[in-house]
Design a protein around this motif. Structure first.
Motif, PDB file in Angstrom:
ATOM      1  N   LYS A  26      13.514 -23.316  -0.039  1.00  0.00           N
ATOM      2  CA  LYS A  26      14.045 -24.528   0.586  1.00  0.00           C
ATOM      3  C   LYS A  26      13.044 -25.678   0.507  1.00  0.00           C
ATOM      4  N   LEU A  27      11.745 -25.356   0.550  1.00  0.00           N
ATOM      5  CA  LEU A  27      10.711 -26.387   0.489  1.00  0.00           C
ATOM      6  C   LEU A  27      10.337 -26.740  -0.947  1.00  0.00           C
ATOM      7  N   GLY A  28      10.929 -26.065  -1.919  1.00  0.00           N
ATOM      8  CA  GLY A  28      10.626 -26.341  -3.318  1.00  0.00           C
ATOM      9  C   GLY A  28       9.327 -25.757  -3.795  1.00  0.00           C
ATOM     10  N   GLN A  29       8.797 -24.778  -3.091  1.00  0.00           N
ATOM     11  CA  GLN A  29       7.519 -24.173  -3.458  1.00  0.00           C
ATOM     12  C   GLN A  29       7.686 -22.858  -4.208  1.00  0.00           C
ATOM     13  N   ALA A  30       8.903 -22.403  -4.431  1.00  0.00           N
ATOM     14  CA  ALA A  30       9.149 -21.151  -5.132  1.00  0.00           C
ATOM     15  C   ALA A  30      10.383 -21.310  -6.008  1.00  0.00           C
ATOM     16  N   GLU A  31      10.405 -20.560  -7.099  1.00  0.00           N
ATOM     17  CA  GLU A  31      11.543 -20.598  -7.999  1.00  0.00           C
ATOM     18  C   GLU A  31      12.698 -19.772  -7.451  1.00  0.00           C
ATOM     19  N   LYS A  32      13.901 -20.206  -7.786  1.00  0.00           N
ATOM     20  CA  LYS A  32      15.109 -19.533  -7.299  1.00  0.00           C
ATOM     21  C   LYS A  32      15.981 -19.140  -8.483  1.00  0.00           C
ATOM     22  N   THR A  33      16.422 -17.882  -8.480  1.00  0.00           N
ATOM     23  CA  THR A  33      17.307 -17.403  -9.534  1.00  0.00           C
ATOM     24  C   THR A  33      18.711 -17.953  -9.301  1.00  0.00           C
ATOM     25  N   GLU A  34      19.225 -18.696 -10.258  1.00  0.00           N
ATOM     26  CA  GLU A  34      20.555 -19.278 -10.140  1.00  0.00           C
ATOM     27  C   GLU A  34      21.617 -18.262 -10.532  1.00  0.00           C
ATOM     28  N   LEU A  35      22.732 -18.291  -9.827  1.00  0.00           N
ATOM     29  CA  LEU A  35      23.830 -17.385 -10.130  1.00  0.00           C
ATOM     30  C   LEU A  35      24.590 -17.864 -11.358  1.00  0.00           C
ATOM     31  N   ASP A  36      25.383 -16.971 -11.896  1.00  0.00           N
ATOM     32  CA  ASP A  36      26.217 -17.317 -13.036  1.00  0.00           C
ATOM     33  C   ASP A  36      27.203 -18.423 -12.648  1.00  0.00           C
ATOM     34  N   PRO A  37      27.445 -19.427 -13.506  1.00  0.00           N
ATOM     35  CA  PRO A  37      28.380 -20.519 -13.150  1.00  0.00           C
ATOM     36  C   PRO A  37      29.765 -20.017 -12.776  1.00  0.00           C
ATOM     37  N   HIS A  38      30.249 -18.996 -13.473  1.00  0.00           N
ATOM     38  CA  HIS A  38      31.564 -18.441 -13.124  1.00  0.00           C
ATOM     39  C   HIS A  38      31.551 -17.854 -11.719  1.00  0.00           C
TER      40      HIS A  38
END
Length: 422
Positions: A26-38
């Motif tokens: 939330k603070l932008g200090q860690a990478e986040k795995t994005e889910l599949d667009p579908h």
């Protein structure tokens, strides 16, 4: 009670680690795995379905039962899994009051007999409303509640598990990244020269312990053991462990994403089911309003016949329909909305024929027909929209009706279907 402290501590540690990862994202200090667009589209569609289903359910409940206290009572009985006691509808209650008032005023009086007529029709309207409530609850409200309390709870549970698996995957990615960064940093730095105590001999693979020649077993130095592990081997071990944890976390995340996707794709079947339920609800409403329309048309004809019979000079036609016969006709249940009117008409003299009775004409004028109108008996005149007819009134006639003429045809017409011209 089996209280496992280690399991509790492990669960608390996992929760804390996930909380840290979530906060850093939330603070932008860690990478986040994005889910599949579908999958993201399916989640958005499911949230939209849930929100609108809740709104439609609440507003339908308000429409069918405007009384908040009655809705709360129904909710409590539903949660307690008990049958809701039968409740009298407002039209039925009004009809009952009218019948009781008619008994007080006298069923033989014009007012009393009219109260009985209107009261019986009000009870019929109440019966139609009760049928609408029961049909709507079974065919429309119950399926919506089942979706919110059943299918949606399952979807929400699997979505929470998917979010936890994603956080675990991102934590494992961060650990592997740190391990690789530490290895790269150590490779760029000079070798570490360790200063060994003079009383210890260290091998390349592990540490050994040497006892001094002039030392007794009671000297503290004899109990000291030092394990020396090469730093490069330790870093390799940490990196390999991080890679293994990442592979496991990725497998669990992919499996949970597939489970969640299958559940979310089931929203399409939910839409089809709700579509059928909506059609059943609309059909129940159409049936209800059609019944009400028929009942009110019958009531209007009865009241008009009663008013016309009072205005005629014949004593036999100067009373309304027999209240006792009207009540028995309603209790026996006519086969069609117009059956009661037909049975009542056969028990008393017919309305005076417009062609055979001459009344003084008052205020003859032209009128334009606004809507089509079908005559209900021989005393009325059928109308077609936009045609011009001649209308006038006669003394003692119901103010809601006029006498209409079209060529050689003559009969009563309702004022509400006409636009009087000057």
């Amino acid at each position: 009670m089996d209280f496992n402290v280690k399991k509790l501590a492990s669960g608390a540690g996992v929760f804390f680690t996930r909380a840290v990862q979530f906060t850093e994202e939330k603070l932008g200090q860690a990478e986040k795995t994005e889910l599949d667009p579908h999958l993201e589209n399916l989640i958005t569609r499911a949230d939209c379905t849930k929100n609108w289903t809740e709104k439609i359910l609440r507003q339908t409940e308000v429409l069918l039962q405007p009384n908040p206290s009655a809705r709360i009572e129904e909710f409590i009985y539903d949660k307690l899994d008990k049958k809701l006691p039968s409740r009298t509808t407002n039209p039925e209650l009004l009809g009952q009051y009218m019948l009781e008032a008619a008994n007080e005023f006298g069923p033989g009086t014009p007012y009393g007999s009219t109260l009985i007529t209107v009261g019986e029709y009000q009870k019929r309207l109440g019966g139609a409303e009760r049928e609408l409530l029961q049909t709507s609850a079974a065919a429309f409200l119950t399926p919506l509640r089942n979706f919110l309390e059943g299918d949606w709870k399952t979807i929400s549970k699997e979505r929470r598990l998917l979010e936890n698996r994603r956080l675990d995957l991102d934590i494992c990615k961060a650990r592997l990244k740190k391990a690789k960064q530490a290895e790269a940093k150590a490779a760029a730095a000079p070798d570490f020269q360790e200063t060994r105590p003079r009383n210890y001999v260290l091998s390349a693979s592990a540490s050994a312990v040497r006892v001094p020649s002039e030392t007794s077993f009671f000297q503290p130095n004899f109990l000291k053991i030092t394990w020396m592990v090469p730093c490069n081997a330790l870093r390799k071990l940490n990196e390999g462990s991080a890679e293994h944890e990442l592979r496991v976390a990725q497998t669990e995340f992919d499996r949970q994403a597939e489970v969640t996707r299958l559940l979310l794709e089931g929203i399409s079947s939910t839409h089809l089911n709700h579509l059928r339920c909506l059609q059943d609800f609309a059909e129940a409403q159409a049936t209800y309003y059609a019944q009400c329309h028929h009942y009110m048309q019958d009531l209007q004809r009865e009241l008009n016949k009663c008013a016309n019979s009072v205005s005629t000079p014949h004593p036999a036609a100067a009373v309304c329909p027999d209240p006792d016969h009207l009540s028995s006709a309603f209790l026996s249940g006519p086969s069609s909305p117009g059956a009661t009117v037909s049975s009542l008409s056969s028990q008393r003299p017919s309305t005076v024929d417009m062609e055979q009775t001459q009344h003084p004409v008052t205020g003859s004028r032209k009128a334009k027909v606004l809507y089509d109108y079908d005559a209900h008996d021989a005393s009325e005149l059928s109308l077609l929209a936009d045609e011009l007819i001649t209308v006038y009134t006669v003394p003692g006639m119901d103010p809601d009706w006029l006498i209409g003429e079209r060529g050689n045809q003559k009969g009563k017409v309702p004022v509400t279907y006409l636009e009087l011209l000057s």
